[in-house]
Design a protein around this motif. Structure first.
Motif, short mmCIF file in Angstrom:
data_model
loop_
_atom_site.label_atom_id
_atom_site.label_comp_id
_atom_site.label_asym_id
_atom_site.label_seq_id
_atom_site.Cartn_x
_atom_site.Cartn_y
_atom_site.Cartn_z
N GLY A 75 6.83 2.35 11.43
CA GLY A 75 7.58 1.25 10.83
C GLY A 75 7.32 1.09 9.35
O GLY A 75 7.56 0.03 8.78
N ALA A 76 6.82 2.16 8.72
CA ALA A 76 6.55 2.14 7.28
C ALA A 76 7.69 2.83 6.53
O ALA A 76 8.50 3.54 7.12
CB ALA A 76 5.23 2.87 6.98
N GLY A 86 -5.60 -4.36 6.47
CA GLY A 86 -5.20 -5.72 6.82
C GLY A 86 -3.75 -6.02 6.51
O GLY A 86 -3.42 -7.16 6.14
N ILE A 87 -2.89 -5.01 6.64
CA ILE A 87 -1.46 -5.19 6.36
C ILE A 87 -0.63 -4.73 7.55
O ILE A 87 -1.12 -4.04 8.44
CB ILE A 87 -1.02 -4.41 5.09
N GLU A 88 0.64 -5.11 7.53
CA GLU A 88 1.60 -4.64 8.53
C GLU A 88 2.15 -3.29 8.08
O GLU A 88 2.27 -3.03 6.87
CB GLU A 88 2.75 -5.64 8.66
N PRO A 89 2.54 -2.43 9.02
CA PRO A 89 3.14 -1.14 8.63
C PRO A 89 4.36 -1.29 7.72
O PRO A 89 4.59 -0.44 6.85
CB PRO A 89 3.51 -0.50 9.97
N ILE A 99 -1.21 6.19 10.36
CA ILE A 99 -0.56 5.17 9.54
C ILE A 99 -0.97 3.78 10.05
O ILE A 99 -1.34 2.90 9.28
CB ILE A 99 0.99 5.30 9.59
N LEU A 100 -0.91 3.61 11.37
CA LEU A 100 -1.28 2.32 11.96
C LEU A 100 -2.75 2.01 11.70
O LEU A 100 -3.10 0.87 11.38
CB LEU A 100 -0.97 2.33 13.46
N GLY A 101 -3.61 3.03 11.82
CA GLY A 101 -5.04 2.83 11.55
C GLY A 101 -5.30 2.44 10.10
O GLY A 101 -6.12 1.56 9.82
N ALA A 102 -4.61 3.09 9.18
CA ALA A 102 -4.77 2.77 7.76
C ALA A 102 -4.31 1.34 7.50
O ALA A 102 -4.98 0.59 6.76
CB ALA A 102 -3.99 3.76 6.90
N ALA A 162 0.83 -1.21 0.00
CA ALA A 162 0.00 0.00 0.00
C ALA A 162 0.86 1.25 0.00
O ALA A 162 1.96 1.26 0.55
CB ALA A 162 -0.92 0.01 1.22
N VAL A 163 0.31 2.29 -0.61
CA VAL A 163 0.91 3.62 -0.54
C VAL A 163 -0.10 4.55 0.11
O VAL A 163 -1.26 4.63 -0.33
CB VAL A 163 1.30 4.16 -1.93
N LEU A 164 0.34 5.21 1.16
CA LEU A 164 -0.48 6.18 1.88
C LEU A 164 0.05 7.57 1.55
O LEU A 164 1.22 7.85 1.77
CB LEU A 164 -0.42 5.91 3.38
N PHE A 165 -0.82 8.41 1.04
CA PHE A 165 -0.43 9.75 0.61
C PHE A 165 -0.89 10.79 1.62
O PHE A 165 -2.02 10.69 2.13
CB PHE A 165 -1.08 10.09 -0.73
N ASP A 166 -0.06 11.80 1.86
CA ASP A 166 -0.53 13.00 2.53
C ASP A 166 -1.48 13.69 1.55
O ASP A 166 -1.34 13.54 0.33
CB ASP A 166 0.68 13.88 2.85
N ARG A 167 -2.43 14.45 2.07
CA ARG A 167 -3.38 15.11 1.16
C ARG A 167 -2.87 16.46 0.67
O ARG A 167 -2.56 16.64 -0.50
CB ARG A 167 -4.74 15.29 1.86
#
Length: 177
Positions: free
Chosen positions: A139-140, A116-119, A108-111, A9-14
């Motif tokens: 830990g991402a 359903g993935i690890e950080p 990050i942890l909530g996302a 997964a990629v988590l983006f800042d808005r």
């Protein structure tokens, strides 16, 4: 790049990363994507990655906008660039010392939990040190895409810096950025 898991997964800042930063924006009509946001998010999705957004929105705590306005802006971002698989928003001010406001790892942890993935299987792309600090605390992996508002010391402290979102996703995918 940090982390040992396979990227899922990629988590983006808005603000300042996916969309042009309009301070305390509560108006969906003001949402404009950053130059390479659309192709970069599409690139991540084509690679099979989940996508999410993690965004500090202290304007709520400051009384400058409502959560409904934040959600309306987020829906507009979803219309333009989405749909994203997960959204995490922190409505608190820095003084609240919550666990979710970046650079704390909560969003990050909530996302990651929602996906359903690890950080270690996630990466965060952002434009300021708090984004990268949250990734590290969780830990991402992290990639900085500086803007005119990014402080020089934040750029120097970043392990990985990309010139734009397209190149940031490319670096995460291990390809030529």
């Amino acid at each position: 790049m940090g982390g040992t898991g396979t990227l899922k997964a990629v988590l983006f800042d808005r603000d300042g990363t996916l969309v042009i930063n309009v301070p305390y924006n509560g108006d969906p009509r003001l949402v404009r994507p950053m130059g390479s946001a659309l192709p970069a998010v599409a690139r991540a999705r084509r690679a099979g990655l989940a996508t999410g957004v993690v965004s500090n929105q202290s304007g709520v705590a400051r009384g400058l906008l409502t959560l409904d306005q934040v959600h309306a802006v987020n829906r507009r971002v979803d219309e333009i660039l989405g749909p994203f698989d997960v959204w995490q928003v922190c409505p608190h001010a820095m003084e609240d010392r919550c666990a979710c406001r970046k650079p704390a790892p909560g969003m990050i942890l909530g996302a990651c939990r929602a996906l359903g993935i690890e950080p270690s299987e996630a990466a965060v792309i952002g434009d300021i040190g708090a984004d990268l600090g949250a990734a590290k605390a969780a830990g991402a992996r992290a990639v900085m895409v500086p803007t005119a508002l990014t402080r020089q010391e934040e750029i120097e402290a970043a392990d990985v810096v990309a010139k734009d979102l397209w190149h940031a996703v490319g670096l995460l995918l291990g390809g030529l950025a």
